[in-house]
Design a protein around this motif. Structure first.
Motif, short mmCIF file in Angstrom:
data_model
loop_
_atom_site.label_atom_id
_atom_site.label_comp_id
_atom_site.label_asym_id
_atom_site.label_seq_id
_atom_site.Cartn_x
_atom_site.Cartn_y
_atom_site.Cartn_z
N GLU A 4 24.26 -10.14 -3.27
CA GLU A 4 23.42 -11.11 -3.00
C GLU A 4 21.48 -11.39 -2.81
O GLU A 4 21.76 -9.70 -3.57
CB GLU A 4 23.03 -10.69 -1.19
N ASP A 5 20.68 -12.01 -3.19
CA ASP A 5 19.56 -11.86 -3.78
C ASP A 5 19.18 -12.48 -3.10
O ASP A 5 18.66 -14.34 -2.97
CB ASP A 5 19.65 -12.35 -5.05
N MET A 6 17.35 -12.37 -2.38
CA MET A 6 16.91 -12.58 -1.35
C MET A 6 15.53 -13.89 -1.84
O MET A 6 15.44 -15.25 -1.45
CB MET A 6 15.73 -11.52 -0.55
N ALA A 7 15.67 -13.37 -3.32
CA ALA A 7 15.49 -15.07 -3.80
C ALA A 7 16.11 -15.65 -4.99
O ALA A 7 16.54 -15.74 -6.37
CB ALA A 7 14.26 -14.20 -4.42
N ASP A 8 17.24 -16.02 -4.34
CA ASP A 8 18.08 -17.19 -5.22
C ASP A 8 17.29 -17.83 -5.56
O ASP A 8 16.48 -18.74 -4.91
CB ASP A 8 18.99 -17.35 -3.98
N ALA A 25 13.09 -13.05 5.10
CA ALA A 25 12.35 -11.79 4.08
C ALA A 25 11.59 -11.64 5.08
O ALA A 25 10.74 -10.23 5.21
CB ALA A 25 11.96 -12.41 2.73
N ARG A 40 16.90 -1.08 1.16
CA ARG A 40 17.67 -2.62 1.16
C ARG A 40 16.68 -2.86 -0.56
O ARG A 40 15.31 -2.68 -0.61
CB ARG A 40 16.71 -3.16 2.29
N ARG A 41 18.00 -3.28 -1.04
CA ARG A 41 17.41 -3.74 -2.24
C ARG A 41 16.86 -4.74 -2.44
O ARG A 41 15.76 -5.31 -3.15
CB ARG A 41 18.47 -4.47 -3.21
N THR A 42 16.13 -5.42 -1.24
CA THR A 42 15.49 -6.90 -0.83
C THR A 42 15.00 -7.05 0.49
O THR A 42 15.03 -5.98 1.58
CB THR A 42 16.66 -7.97 -1.33
N PRO A 43 13.62 -6.83 0.84
CA PRO A 43 13.30 -7.13 1.84
C PRO A 43 13.71 -7.88 2.25
O PRO A 43 14.10 -9.00 2.40
CB PRO A 43 11.35 -7.28 1.51
N ARG A 46 19.33 -9.03 5.66
CA ARG A 46 20.36 -9.59 5.15
C ARG A 46 20.60 -10.85 5.85
O ARG A 46 20.77 -10.46 6.91
CB ARG A 46 21.71 -7.86 4.69
#
Length: 290
Positions: A4-8, A25, A40-43, A46
């Protein structure tokens, strides 16, 4: 979660989808009653966490965020608004975006429309009739389209009419040096104007003129700091104060009357007169006291 990438990639993502991603986010687990801590990998939250809170599947939420599903039910929209902790103003705006998302591809182009800048003669007559109370017609891009003599006399010394063919409240507020020294609560006024431009951008995404105004203002650090195109202010300021160079301290009650063609009549009623003024409503060609 891996994969998963918050910045899809946004691609042609709608304003509704952009708001979903931006809000997720912003929130932290503790904001929604989940245990915090851990790296967490992204801010932010999830996708799975928001899905559980809203009672939808993570796959469906991914489709909404990526713009692959543009027709969520109002029950889903309401559940997402609750999960994302939107206030009443944000919730209403979120719902409006959801309703308009499915028809975005079918909407006619909203590129520059000269009609938006044309003030009907009847509306000009209303504004003139309001003198000696300052009043003006405001367009959706924060541009002042017409005004009466009282408003001209008031704002002329403030530099607002330096270029009478391009009078824009937002540009004056962020770019003119007199704005910050004369508007009593400049920060609140600036927030309100940035919010108005954000609303117009969401409603008229193809409007080249609003895009150019925003791009121009984004070179100003104070505007860039306030520019949050997916977040709308909850309150519209009802009082406006000035330290006027020739009239001293002034306070106005701001009244806004809706008109046609995305235009509004804005009245700056001196505060001492506001308490005894009747309620105003706009009728084609005239203003009527309630």
């Amino acid at each position: 979660m891996a994969g998963e990438d918050m910045a899809d990639r946004p691609g042609a993502r709608s304003a509704f989808a952009e708001l979903l991603v931006a809000r997720r986010a912003e929130l932290r687990p503790e904001d929604v009653g989940l245990p915090g801590g851990g790296r967490r990998r992204t801010p932010g939250l999830r996708r799975e966490e928001v899905a559980v809170l809203a009672g939808v599947s993570a796959d469906y939420l991914a489709r909404l965020e990526q713009g692959r599903d543009t027709n969520p039910s109002m029950a889903v929209v309401d559940a997402l608004a609750t999960a994302l902790r939107f206030n009443d103003t944000e919730r209403a705006h979120f719902g409006w975006l959801a309703l308009t998302t499915s028809s975005e591809s079918r909407c006619p182009s909203t590129a520059f429309d000269p009609v938006l800048d044309q003030v009907p003669a009847a509306l000009r007559s209303v504004i003139d009739a309001l003198a000696p109370t300052p009043a003006f017609a405001l367009g959706p891009r924060a541009n002042v389209l017409a005004w009466n003599s009282a408003w001209e006399d008031l704002v002329g010394p403030l530099g607002l009419l330096d270029d009478p063919d391009q009078v824009n409240l937002a540009v004056w507020t962020f770019r003119h040096p007199l704005a910050r020294t004369t508007v009593t609560d400049w920060a609140q006024f600036a927030d309100h104007l940035a919010d108005q431009l954000a609303r117009t951008r969401l409603r008229r995404p193809d409007d080249e003129r609003i895009a150019s105004i925003i791009a121009f203002l984004c070179t100003e650090p104070e505007f860039a700091r306030r520019w949050q195109p997916h977040r709308l202010a909850e309150d519209i300021p009802s009082l406006l104060g000035f330290e006027h160079p020739s009239r001293g301290t002034l306070t106005f009650t701001v009244q806004t009357l809706s008109a046609d063609r995305d235009q509004q009549v804005v009245i700056w009623l001196p505060r001492q007169a506001a308490a005894r003024a009747p309620e105003l409503r706009l009728v084609p060609g005239r203003v009527v006291g309630g």
